[in-house]
Write an enzyme that holds these catalytic residues in place. Structure first.
Site, PDB file in Angstrom:
ATOM      1  CG  ASP A  92      -1.983   1.022   1.214  1.00  0.00           C
ATOM      2  OD1 ASP A  92      -2.056   1.760   0.221  1.00  0.00           O
ATOM      3  OD2 ASP A  92      -2.757   1.100   2.177  1.00  0.00           O
ATOM      4  CB  CYS A 315     -11.725 -25.993   9.177  1.00  0.00           C
ATOM      5  SG  CYS A 315     -10.276 -24.963   8.871  1.00  0.00           S
ATOM      6  CB  CYS A 317      -6.742 -24.532   9.449  1.00  0.00           C
ATOM      7  SG  CYS A 317      -7.532 -24.361  11.074  1.00  0.00           S
TER       8      CYS A 317
END
Length: 395
Positions: A92, A315, A317
């Protein structure tokens, strides 16, 4: 520098599937980009990011300029070697951080004067300096320096009121002039990476269109939609999201800055967005809010004290499935329980927000993977319907 290949489009929406080739690798789109403001995604190792499918991450020009500074960045040849991340990075420009300083900064045609939030030094950030910093950082995607148009005015005479059309126009036109200066300096520096322009214009569609038209005429390699998620109501954000992305060139990548919830991402894809970033996955994780397939979960609630289930039974993860990667719903039993994560949070143990951050980022990245698979298979509409039904079910 940058190559964008449009692979397929959805006939029922503006959704699209693409491939973005950058100097440090290939990015499959639509994609979510984890935010690593200070050269690190908070609490998550680079190896863990790779394992969960991160293809590109963010760094922040403003904060890295403050610390560790350009001398250190130059010594390491840029941000990739410094933070041990060998895939693409987007930086950014610092415009949003300058906006967030509020009355502590003074904007002029030349740039922005402000005091360093680190040590109080008087600093001056211009489009040219932003390009110079990002060249040292060697980020694959460089963002133009812009003025982020606020939803609520910060001007002395209208402070606290909705930003007027005149104020939004002035801000948008300043960003356009800065875009030209960024492009000129970027070229002078012979930066081998890609520079994106940023569409501004506040909540006014006709100003957004003017900004878009002039930026497209400058022929940037990619474009971002800025000035959303700056305090406006959700319906206002959705209105701009519905207006702007699909009007950008189809053969170039489109980036919606700072957005948002899982629902925002899916809606953004439907409106033609290719790239997203947001601090929400990691920030919410540190505050005990977890995103799951079946809705949001508040791990601090007492009902989780003895719950042996993982955060999300579907999930894979590390927090939910352990090192095996086998979800609870498929017979896996190696993940951490909600009871354990509740305990860690109550005790303020640092492992708690680390595991929560891994889970939330994995959820976002996996959501985008599922979106890409749905687009590849020509079933994006059906995916959206199921996504909404799942999220509404509740945890």
């Amino acid at each position: 520098m940058l190559q964008f290949d449009l692979l397929t489009t959805d006939p029922t929406s503006h959704a699209r599937r693409g491939r973005l080739t950058l100097n440090h690798g290939v990015v499959q789109t639509p994609i979510f980009m984890p935010v690593g403001t200070y050269g690190t995604v908070k609490g998550v190792l680079p190896r863990s990011l790779e394992e969960m499918g991160a293809q590109i991450i963010l760094g922040n020009t403003f904060h890295l300029w403050m610390r560790p500074g350009l001398d250190v960045m130059a010594q390491f040849g840029g941000l990739h070697r410094f933070e041990k991340w060998n895939k693409p990075i987007l930086t950014d420009s610092g415009g949003f951080q300058v906006w967030s300083l509020g009355e502590m900064r003074k904007i002029s045609e030349e740039g922005v004067k402000f005091s360093s939030p680190v040590n109080g030094d008087k600093l001056f950030l211009t489009p040219e300096i932003s390009m110079q910093i990002q060249t040292v950082l060697n980020s694959d995607i460089v963002m133009q320096f812009d003025e982020c148009t606020p939803y609520i005015s910060v001007e002395p005479k209208t402070k606290g009121q909705l930003t007027t059309e005149a104020e939004a126009r002035s801000s948008m036109e300043l960003s356009l002039r800065w875009a030209r200066r960024c492009q000129s300096e970027f070229t002078r520096l012979e930066n081998p990476n890609a520079l994106f322009g940023i569409v501004q214009g506040g909540m006014f569609e006709h100003l957004r269109q003017e900004s878009l038209d002039q930026l497209v005429a400058m022929d940037f390699p990619g474009y971002a939609i800025g000035g959303v998620s700056v305090g406006e109501p959700k319906d206002e954000m959705l209105r701009i999201m519905a207006h702007t992305p699909h009007r950008l060139p189809a053969h170039k990548p489109r980036y919606l800055m700072g957005v948002g919830t899982p629902e925002d991402l899916v809606e953004g894809v439907a409106q033609g967005v290719d790239m997203f970033d947001c601090v929400m996955p990691t920030r919410n994780a540190r505050n005990g809010t977890l995103f799951t397939r079946y809705g949001d979960l508040k791990i601090r609630n007492a009902r989780h004290k003895t719950d042996e289930r993982p955060l999300d039974e579907t999930c894979s993860c590390h927090a939910c499935a352990g090192s095996s990667g086998v979800p609870y719903s498929q017979g896996g039993r190696e993940g951490f329980s909600r009871a354990y994560l509740h305990h860690l949070d109550r005790c303020a143990e640092m492992l708690g927000p680390m595991l929560a951050s891994i889970h939330n980022l994995h959820y976002y990245l996996n959501l985008m993977r599922e979106v890409r698979e749905a687009l590849d298979a020509g079933r994006f509409g059906a995916f959206v319907t199921q996504f909404k039904a799942d999220r509404a079910r509740g945890v």
